[in-house]
Motif scaffolding. Structure first.
Motif, short mmCIF file in Angstrom:
data_model
loop_
_atom_site.label_atom_id
_atom_site.label_comp_id
_atom_site.label_asym_id
_atom_site.label_seq_id
_atom_site.Cartn_x
_atom_site.Cartn_y
_atom_site.Cartn_z
N GLY A 85 -2.93 -5.16 -3.87
CA GLY A 85 -2.21 -5.73 -2.74
C GLY A 85 -1.33 -4.70 -2.08
O GLY A 85 -1.19 -3.57 -2.56
N SER A 86 -0.73 -5.10 -0.96
CA SER A 86 0.17 -4.20 -0.24
C SER A 86 1.38 -3.87 -1.10
O SER A 86 1.95 -4.74 -1.74
N GLY A 87 1.73 -2.61 -1.13
CA GLY A 87 2.93 -2.21 -1.87
C GLY A 87 2.74 -2.10 -3.37
O GLY A 87 3.70 -1.94 -4.10
N ASP A 88 1.48 -2.17 -3.84
CA ASP A 88 1.26 -2.06 -5.27
C ASP A 88 1.12 -0.61 -5.74
O ASP A 88 0.89 -0.36 -6.92
N GLY A 89 1.21 0.33 -4.83
CA GLY A 89 1.22 1.73 -5.23
C GLY A 89 -0.10 2.46 -5.08
O GLY A 89 -0.31 3.50 -5.70
N LYS A 90 -0.98 1.95 -4.21
CA LYS A 90 -2.29 2.60 -4.06
C LYS A 90 -2.15 3.97 -3.40
O LYS A 90 -2.67 4.97 -3.89
N THR A 91 -1.42 4.00 -2.29
CA THR A 91 -1.20 5.29 -1.62
C THR A 91 -0.50 6.27 -2.56
O THR A 91 -0.81 7.47 -2.58
N THR A 92 0.44 5.75 -3.32
CA THR A 92 1.19 6.59 -4.25
C THR A 92 0.25 7.31 -5.23
O THR A 92 0.44 8.49 -5.52
N ILE A 93 -0.77 6.60 -5.71
CA ILE A 93 -1.72 7.23 -6.65
C ILE A 93 -2.40 8.42 -5.99
O ILE A 93 -2.48 9.51 -6.57
N ASP A 127 -7.57 6.83 2.09
CA ASP A 127 -6.55 5.79 2.00
C ASP A 127 -6.82 4.75 3.09
O ASP A 127 -6.65 5.03 4.27
N GLU A 128 -7.24 3.57 2.67
CA GLU A 128 -7.46 2.47 3.60
C GLU A 128 -8.30 2.89 4.80
O GLU A 128 -7.92 2.64 5.95
N ALA A 129 -9.45 3.50 4.53
CA ALA A 129 -10.25 4.06 5.62
C ALA A 129 -10.74 3.00 6.59
O ALA A 129 -10.99 3.30 7.76
N SER A 182 8.53 6.38 -9.84
CA SER A 182 9.42 5.46 -9.11
C SER A 182 10.02 6.18 -7.92
O SER A 182 10.22 7.39 -7.94
N TYR A 183 10.27 5.41 -6.86
CA TYR A 183 11.04 5.93 -5.72
C TYR A 183 12.49 5.56 -5.99
O TYR A 183 12.85 4.40 -5.89
N GLY A 184 13.33 6.51 -6.32
CA GLY A 184 14.71 6.20 -6.65
C GLY A 184 14.74 5.28 -7.87
O GLY A 184 14.22 5.63 -8.92
N ASN A 185 15.28 4.08 -7.70
CA ASN A 185 15.27 3.18 -8.86
C ASN A 185 14.25 2.04 -8.69
O ASN A 185 14.35 1.01 -9.31
N ARG A 186 13.26 2.30 -7.82
CA ARG A 186 12.24 1.28 -7.61
C ARG A 186 10.94 1.72 -8.28
O ARG A 186 10.30 2.68 -7.87
N PHE A 187 10.56 1.00 -9.34
CA PHE A 187 9.38 1.41 -10.12
C PHE A 187 8.10 1.04 -9.39
O PHE A 187 7.93 -0.07 -8.92
N PHE A 242 -5.57 10.19 5.24
CA PHE A 242 -4.47 9.25 5.07
C PHE A 242 -4.72 7.95 5.83
O PHE A 242 -5.54 7.89 6.74
N GLN A 243 -3.94 6.96 5.41
CA GLN A 243 -3.89 5.69 6.11
C GLN A 243 -3.77 5.94 7.62
O GLN A 243 -2.96 6.75 8.03
N ASP A 244 -4.57 5.28 8.42
CA ASP A 244 -4.54 5.43 9.89
C ASP A 244 -4.93 6.82 10.39
O ASP A 244 -4.76 7.11 11.57
#
Ligand SMILES: Nc1ncnc2c1ncn2[C@@H]1O[C@H](COP(=O)(O)OP(=O)(O)OP(=O)(O)O)[C@@H](O)[C@H]1O
Ligand SMILES: [Mg+2]
Lengths: 243, 256
Positions: free
Chosen positions: A35-43, A163-165, A10-15, A84-86
């Motif tokens: 989807g966007s924001g589902d944690g793909k980059t995080t993995i 990441d999102e090549a 989690s980032y802070g209190n955001r799981f 990385f992305q971009d």
């Protein structure tokens, strides 16, 4: 080669990731969809130790990396090539210096050897004449190609992480990137590509994982995915009918 | 409320850690000399002309005000002395630091912020480079070198502006003006004026780097980062100036 064992993050209190477990072999070609924001980059960031999980273990070649220091992680990171992305080229450095960056950090090559190596890498993606450009002068597709070459300049990685090549590229440039990814992987090394473009994922991968709200709700091959009845996957698959 | 306080404490903790490691990078290898030169160039050329301009006008305005007020009291000959002390001990260092924060600090924060958002900082770590040594240390060091230099230049220009007004507008004796400036260039005043830029410089660089590296949330986050870096630097400069003045006056044996 990569094993996630009940990883939560989690980032802070955001799981973001919730009790995630999976393993990937080093010659597999995997696409992680979501989807966007589902944690793909995080993995991907967890795999190379840029982030540390709140709980759970991440094993790379059997070694737990969650407690390693930044110095110890260096040995883990050279097993991967991360794009990385971009592309994440350094804005302040020219194309040449960007590609030369890992060479200067990891090898003791002379100026001429570096120049030769950089030209060789750029020639491979048809960008030798762009060697003196600054990143802002490159198109999106050129940017990614340079970034891919930079990520594998200094050492032979066992596995490639993208990441999102192909995100944000026109179909022709995206196709160029897909061919490049496949071409690199044929010379050895599987990859994990994170994307929300099913069309490109089908061109590249043989195994598909689908991420939703921090857990993997699907893991299987193309056939299994096409017949899946999970509503989110069906929404993603609609992209195929259009293209 | 309790959560906010907790967040603030952990932010401050991160800030101290970053500043500490950034400063320690000066004495630990590897050292990125090329980045230092680049940063010094950016800091110097970026704010040089603004500082010249602002210093000149502040010096002139100050001289004008004091000449007007002092001539009413029949003490015009003190203009040089009062102007000189105000500029060297107080206005010069603070003003230069404020301009530096607005011009260079904001630039540092937004540059590092966009590097974070563009995954360039992550890329550095992937290549085994410590972002603190590569990005923070050269910026702190460049502020530590450039701000004192700029302050000295700014002080000189301010004094020149003050001289111009005193001699050509208020018709005082130029030789007397300079001799009163020479009289106040004693070691206490010079020391009091030259310690400040070092403290201000490291505050500006540390705050701006910290704000930049903790950027999140896209373009809006970047905007927030830049604004915060400048506002926090301004507050830090003004507060630190008061504390420093108090301490220095005490240490140097002035009685208030
Ligand atoms: N540094 C951060 N601080 C706080 N929250 C973050 C941070 N980075 C990412 N997040 C949040 O974590 C979640 C997962 O982020 P992640 O970047 O892994 O998503 P993603 O699947 O790669 O999305 P995208 O397709 O947009 O790249 C998002 O909701 C994001 O808002
Ligand atoms: Mg992402």
């Amino acid at each position: 080669m990569i094993e996630f064992d009940r990883v939560s993050f989690s980032y802070g209190n955001r799981f973001v990731l919730n009790d995630l477990s999976f393993s990937v072999h080093e010659d597999e070609r995997v696409a992680i969809l979501g989807g966007s924001g589902d944690g793909k980059t995080t993995i991907l960031k967890l795999i190379i130790g840029l982030l540390r999980p709140d709980s759970g273990k991440i094993l790379i070649d059997g070694e737990d990396i969650t407690e390693k220091t930044e110095d110890e992680l260096r040995d883990i990171r050279i097993k991967f090539s991360m794009v990385f992305q971009d592309g994440a080229l350094f804005d302040s450095l020219s194309v040449k210096e960007n590609v030369a960056f890992p060479l200067r950090e990891y090898t003791k090559m002379s100026e001429e050897e570096i120049d030769r190596k950089v030209r060789e890498l750029l020639r491979r993606v048809g960008l030798e004449e762009a060697i003196g450009y600054m990143p802002e002068e490159l198109s999106g597709g050129m940017h990614r190609r340079v970034a891919i070459m930079r990520s594998m300049a200094a050492f032979q990685p066992k596995m490639f992480l993208y990441d999102e090549a192909t995100t944000g590229l026109d179909p022709v440039s995206a196709d160029v990137i897909c061919k490049l990814i496949l071409d690199i992987s044929e010379q050895g090394g599987g990859f994990i590509i994170v994307t929300h473009k099913v069309f490109d994922a089908f061109k590249l991968a043989e195994r598909f994982m689908f991420l939703k709200s921090g857990t993997i709700i699907f893991d299987g091959d193309k056939k299994k995915m096409l017949h899946s009845t999970i509503p989110e996957i069906q929404i993603f698959l609609r992209e195929l009918n259009w293209s | 409320m309790k959560k906010k306080a907790k967040e603030l404490i952990s932010d401050l903790q991160d800030f101290y850690l970053l500043s500490y490691h950034g400063l320690m990078g000066v004495v630990r290898r590897p050292f990125y000399f090329k980045d230092l030169i680049e940063q010094m160039d950016y800091a110097g050329s970026g704010s040089f002309f603004i500082i010249l301009l602002i210093s000149l006008f502040i010096g002139m305005a100050l001289s004008l005000q004091l000449s007007a007020e002092l001539s009413r009291l029949g003490m015009k000959m003190y203009t040089g002395k009062i102007v000189g002390i105000s500029i060297i001990r107080e206005i010069g260092p603070v003003l230069t630091a404020l301009v530096f924060a607005g011009r260079v600090g904001s630039g540092i924060a937004s540059e590092l912020g966009s590097m974070v958002l563009g995954h360039q900082v992550d890329t550095l770590r992937v290549f085994g480079v410590d972002p603190v040594k590569k990005l923070v240390t050269p910026r702190i060091l460049s502020a530590l070198i450039m701000l004192p230099v700029l302050t000295i230049i700014g002080d000189c220009v301010s004094l020149f502006g003050a001289y111009y007004i005193a001699v050509f507008v208020s018709h005082q004796s130029g030789t007397f003006f300079w001799s009163s400036i020479r009289d106040i260039l004693i070691y206490e005043n010079v020391l009091a004026g030259s310690i400040k830029p070092f403290i201000f410089g490291s505050l500006i660089a540390c705050i701006s780097c910290y704000m930049g590296l903790s950027t999140k949330g896209g373009a809006i986050g970047l905007r927030r980062t830049t604004t915060r870096a400048v506002v926090a630097s301004f507050i830090a400069i003004i507060v630190a100036d008061f504390i420093l003045t108090r301490v220095l006056l005490y240490v140097l044996g002035f009685s208030v």
